[in-house]
Write a protein that holds these residues in place. Structure first.
Motif, mmCIF file in Angstrom:
data_model
loop_
_atom_site.group_PDB
_atom_site.id
_atom_site.type_symbol
_atom_site.label_atom_id
_atom_site.label_comp_id
_atom_site.label_asym_id
_atom_site.label_seq_id
_atom_site.Cartn_x
_atom_site.Cartn_y
_atom_site.Cartn_z
ATOM 1 N N GLU A 248 0.824 -1.212 0.000
ATOM 2 C CA GLU A 248 0.000 0.000 0.000
ATOM 3 C C GLU A 248 0.858 1.262 0.000
ATOM 4 O OE1 GLU A 248 -2.683 -0.553 3.266
ATOM 5 O OE2 GLU A 248 -4.065 -1.787 2.074
ATOM 6 N N ILE A 249 2.033 1.193 0.621
ATOM 7 C CA ILE A 249 2.959 2.334 0.566
ATOM 8 C C ILE A 249 3.417 2.551 -0.875
ATOM 9 C CG2 ILE A 249 5.257 3.150 1.224
ATOM 10 C CD1 ILE A 249 4.827 1.773 3.949
ATOM 11 N N SER A 251 1.863 1.647 -3.505
ATOM 12 C CA SER A 251 0.706 2.033 -4.312
ATOM 13 C C SER A 251 0.291 3.487 -4.105
ATOM 14 C CB SER A 251 -0.484 1.114 -3.997
ATOM 15 O OG SER A 251 -0.211 -0.212 -4.416
ATOM 16 N N SER A 252 0.850 4.127 -3.080
ATOM 17 C CA SER A 252 0.531 5.535 -2.837
ATOM 18 C C SER A 252 1.200 6.449 -3.858
ATOM 19 C CB SER A 252 0.973 5.941 -1.427
ATOM 20 O OG SER A 252 2.398 5.906 -1.313
ATOM 21 N N SER A 253 2.150 5.901 -4.615
ATOM 22 C CA SER A 253 2.850 6.688 -5.629
ATOM 23 C C SER A 253 1.923 7.022 -6.789
ATOM 24 C CB SER A 253 4.060 5.904 -6.153
ATOM 25 O OG SER A 253 4.522 6.434 -7.370
ATOM 26 N N ASN A 254 2.140 8.188 -7.376
ATOM 27 C CA ASN A 254 1.357 8.577 -8.553
ATOM 28 C C ASN A 254 1.656 7.683 -9.749
ATOM 29 O OD1 ASN A 254 0.099 10.714 -7.248
ATOM 30 N ND2 ASN A 254 1.723 12.165 -7.781
#
Length: 353
Positions: A248-249, A251-254
């Motif tokens: 999830e960390i 996946s937080s990327s643009n």
């Protein structure tokens, strides 16, 4: 900073003393063959009624297919992206793989494209969940390939329990891995469980190993692997939470890819898609970050399956395999390793040419 793609030492280090005790136990009891009830414990963990242990995930698929007793040369649908074992098990059991294209973002089988086949093997790729329920209306046997999805669930049900049979690999690098090769099948069908045990035991009857009533293979889990896996199963949920947290960390990327939103993703592999994959890999490696490719060639393009592909064109799979790159993700990654991997991933897109 050096960031390994995976580091099994970190999950095994806290268990070393227990592993040594297990080794002593096996040597004292001479319990070398048989899974020491691991299959029972794993079936309980998944909420299934029966578990059948074997030597590998590949064998699990093979004995699952054999237990269905399909007519020779039956057509079995498999996704165009998976490890070769998925389709190889179909061929080795005397049937014909029918390759189904995948979603261009998740790499998962396009279930709506499954037609005119006798059986289907959806693969829960990278820890993502295939929408297996959409296959139920086909009224054909479903064998779920869960080799990369231990602990994944759909609407509260573990993968592997929605179809007729679920097949798991316990290869060391899996979310739940042995210290060698091992595999398990789960099912809620008693007849299938009996047949799978027979096919994994050279076709022998349960209570008479010298009375072989069908063909089969010699596929047994070592006793020591069963005990190792029983110990590691106690920690699977903790490791899974860590995988999800890291995933999830990322996946937080643009620049994150769109993973499947079906069920609980257990992030066996965190992949990204790059048109300039070679340059991206070079950049990450030069910064000390190991990467992988899962998988570089789609199944229909492999030489060993050429005779089955015919005019099949799986465009999405072909393009996906040209672009996919896997990033480091494993339990007990440090915050610095996670942050640095994500930073390099983002910086690659911001760099000056």
């Amino acid at each position: 900073m050096k960031v390994p793609f995976n580091d099994l030492k970190r999950i095994h280090e806290p268990l070393k003393n227990r592993f040594h005790e297990i080794l002593d136990q096996v040597l004292d009891n001479c319990s070398f063959i048989g899974d020491t009830n691991f299959s029972e414990e794993f079936s309980k963990y998944t909420g299934s009624m029966y578990g059948v242990s074997c030597n590998s995930g590949t064998d699990a698929l093979y004995i699952a297919i054999k237990s269905l007793e399909l007519k020779p040369n039956s057509k079995i649908a498999v996704p165009a992206i998976s490890y070769a074992a998925t389709a190889m098990a179909v061929v080795n059991s005397g049937h014909i793989p029918v390759f189904i294209d995948v979603d261009k973002e998740t790499g998962l089988m396009l279930v709506e494209s499954v037609k005119n086949v006798d059986c289907v093997i959806p693969v829960h790729l990278y820890g993502q969940c295939v929408n297996v329920s959409k296959l139920l209306d086909l009224n054909i046997p479903i064998i779920e390939d869960c080799a990369q999805a231990h602990g994944a669930t759909i609407n509260g049900k573990h993968v592997g329990t929605i179809g007729n049979i679920g097949c798991f690999s316990m290869y060391p690098g899996k979310n739940l891995g042995a210290l060698g090769d091992a595999g398990v099948c789960i099912t809620n069908n008693e007849t299938l469980s009996i047949k799978m045990k027979q096919y994994a035991s050279l076709g022998a009857q349960k209570d008479n190993r010298y009375n072989h009533i069908t063909d089969g293979i010699n596929s047994r889990m070592d006793g020591i692997q069963g005990l190792f896996l029983k110990e590691k199963l106690k920690h699977l949920d903790v490791w899974t939470k860590d995988r999800i947290r890291i995933g999830e960390i990322y996946s937080s990327s643009n620049n994150a890819v769109k993973r499947s939103t079906i069920g609980k993703d257990v992030y066996h592999v965190y992949y990204t898609l790059k048109d300039d994959r070679d340059d991206y890999i070079k950049y990450m490696n030069e910064n000390g970050i190991q990467t992988g490719i899962h998988y570089p060639i789609s199944l229909p393009e492999l030489e060993c399956f050429k005779e089955y592909t015919g005019s099949t064109i799986c465009i999405n799979a072909k393009e996906f395999c040209k672009k996919c790159v896997s990033l480091p993700l494993f339990p007990y990654m440090t915050t610095d390793e996670i942050d640095f991997t994500l930073k390099c991933h983002i910086d690659y897109h911001l760099r000056d040419f």
